[in-house]
Design an enzyme around this catalytic site. Sequence first.
Site, short mmCIF file in Angstrom:
data_model
loop_
_atom_site.label_atom_id
_atom_site.label_comp_id
_atom_site.label_asym_id
_atom_site.label_seq_id
_atom_site.Cartn_x
_atom_site.Cartn_y
_atom_site.Cartn_z
N ARG A 30 0.85 -1.19 0.00
CA ARG A 30 0.00 0.00 0.00
C ARG A 30 0.89 1.24 0.00
O ARG A 30 2.10 1.15 0.14
CB ARG A 30 -0.96 0.00 1.20
CG ARG A 30 -0.22 -0.28 2.50
CD ARG A 30 -0.71 0.50 3.65
NE ARG A 30 -0.59 1.92 3.46
CZ ARG A 30 0.55 2.59 3.54
NH1 ARG A 30 1.71 1.99 3.76
NH2 ARG A 30 0.57 3.90 3.38
N GLY A 31 0.22 2.42 -0.11
CA GLY A 31 0.96 3.67 -0.25
C GLY A 31 1.11 3.95 -1.75
O GLY A 31 1.51 3.05 -2.50
N ALA A 32 0.78 5.17 -2.15
CA ALA A 32 0.63 5.46 -3.59
C ALA A 32 1.78 4.96 -4.47
O ALA A 32 1.56 4.30 -5.48
CB ALA A 32 0.41 6.96 -3.78
N ARG A 49 -7.52 -0.28 -6.64
CA ARG A 49 -7.52 0.89 -5.75
C ARG A 49 -7.67 2.14 -6.63
O ARG A 49 -6.69 2.61 -7.22
CB ARG A 49 -6.22 0.93 -4.94
CG ARG A 49 -6.06 -0.31 -4.09
CD ARG A 49 -5.62 -0.10 -2.67
NE ARG A 49 -6.21 0.93 -1.90
CZ ARG A 49 -5.59 1.52 -0.88
NH1 ARG A 49 -4.36 1.18 -0.57
NH2 ARG A 49 -6.18 2.45 -0.15
N GLN A 65 -2.23 3.01 9.95
CA GLN A 65 -0.95 2.99 9.23
C GLN A 65 0.11 3.84 9.94
O GLN A 65 1.30 3.59 9.81
CB GLN A 65 -1.11 3.50 7.80
CG GLN A 65 -1.91 2.59 6.89
CD GLN A 65 -3.35 3.05 6.79
OE1 GLN A 65 -3.91 3.55 7.76
NE2 GLN A 65 -3.95 2.88 5.63
N ASP A 119 -2.16 10.89 -2.68
CA ASP A 119 -2.52 9.79 -3.58
C ASP A 119 -2.86 10.29 -4.97
O ASP A 119 -2.70 9.57 -5.95
CB ASP A 119 -3.67 8.98 -2.98
CG ASP A 119 -3.13 8.10 -1.86
OD1 ASP A 119 -2.94 8.61 -0.74
OD2 ASP A 119 -2.83 6.93 -2.13
N ASN A 175 -5.61 12.54 -0.12
CA ASN A 175 -4.72 11.73 0.73
C ASN A 175 -5.59 11.04 1.78
O ASN A 175 -6.81 11.25 1.84
CB ASN A 175 -3.64 12.61 1.38
CG ASN A 175 -2.52 11.77 1.98
OD1 ASN A 175 -1.98 10.89 1.33
ND2 ASN A 175 -2.18 12.02 3.24
O1 MRU Z 1 -4.73 3.58 1.86
P1 MRU Z 1 -3.24 3.69 1.90
O2 MRU Z 1 -2.63 3.15 3.15
O3 MRU Z 1 -2.61 3.14 0.64
O4 MRU Z 1 -3.05 5.25 1.89
C1 MRU Z 1 -1.81 5.79 1.96
C2 MRU Z 1 -1.77 7.23 2.06
O5 MRU Z 1 -2.75 7.92 2.14
C3 MRU Z 1 -0.44 7.81 1.96
O6 MRU Z 1 -0.36 8.95 2.72
C4 MRU Z 1 -0.25 8.08 0.49
O7 MRU Z 1 -0.26 6.91 -0.26
C5 MRU Z 1 0.85 8.93 0.15
S1 MRU Z 1 2.46 8.26 0.37
C6 MRU Z 1 3.03 7.61 -1.04
#
Ligand code: MRU
Length: 343
Positions: free
Chosen positions: A50-52, A90, A189, A230, A240
């Site tokens: 996970r994470g963009a 996603r 997270q 994101d 985000n």
């Molecule tokens: O739903 P997630 O855990 O994938 O969301 C992550 C976030 O909102 C992060 O802050 C976001 O991906 C930016 S960091 C690359």
Amino acid sequence: MKLQKNNRAVRTISGKVYMINQIKLPFKEEIFVPENYKETCKAVKTMVVRGAGSIGAAAGFAMMQAAFEAPKNNSKEFLLKVKTEIEETRPTARDLFAAVDRVFKKALISPEEAEKEAQKIADETSEAGRKIGEYGNELIKDGFGILTHCNAGPLALVEYGSALAPIIKAHQNGKNIIVYVDETRPRNQGAKLTAWELQKAGVPHVIIVDNAAGLLMQQGKIDIVITGADRIAANGDTANKIGTFEKAVLAKEFDIPFYIAAPDSTFDENCPAGHEIKIEERSENEILYVSGIDEKGKEKTIRIANPGSVAYNPAFDITPAKYISGFITSKGVVSVNNLQIKQ
Ligand code: MRU
């Protein structure tokens, strides 16, 4: 933190995909190896990865796997179907769509070309994080209290991170800082992943509940807020993790600079404004239940909400550009007015 080349959040070696299993963290450090594109899609959806930025890299690798799995006689049709399947995992993170597009084009040529492109995307994402760290470090002064939300560290952006890259760099440069880590309900997270990363990097930090930020700002403990993103619309509106928007509003109230750190792949020139961004809605179970370990180290999921009640779980919110002091990019720090989105 040392998520070294061999231990990046997500990577490929000879057509195989390796990812740190983020669901198991911080209690267990495990690598998950999806055997085919469907398993990689599932890993993205269930947030094993996970994470963009890491989602983008994983999506590129899923497309690469599909190129190897495609039937010889109707591979274009197959690849188009897979592309949609990956995009549906996603819907908010722009990096996912950018990566799938790039690898799809190469997959039409050959699986080997697809692999090269997917690896290039992961490398570029990593390098962007490194540069974001260098530029963002300039914004952090000795003695700063820093608020961050969700997880935008090495796990979320292949190697260095977005929001955490400047923070870790500032610490490495000897600045005396403290990071206030929003726990980030519902999946925590912040409490689980950001805290784990900061501890590995030796950065002083303290976990706070999501609704403590206002008090801490009022008490003068926060000098800067840095989060990831994101998807960033052409006008600077930013999607985000849910809860980011309210932190930005609070920061404005207390005149605290609020920065978004993100690589180019998160900027969406085709999206004019925040209201056009699709907000992912996830299972109500993420709110109704929590997972962790008990005192014997056994994994447990327990219900914490009233049995019989339902929940509503939008995963992201949109912070209007007017609340954002600037964007920490791989090319430098830019204000909303100077935002020129080019891929
Ligand atoms: O739903 P997630 O855990 O994938 O969301 C992550 C976030 O909102 C992060 O802050 C976001 O991906 C930016 S960091 C690359």
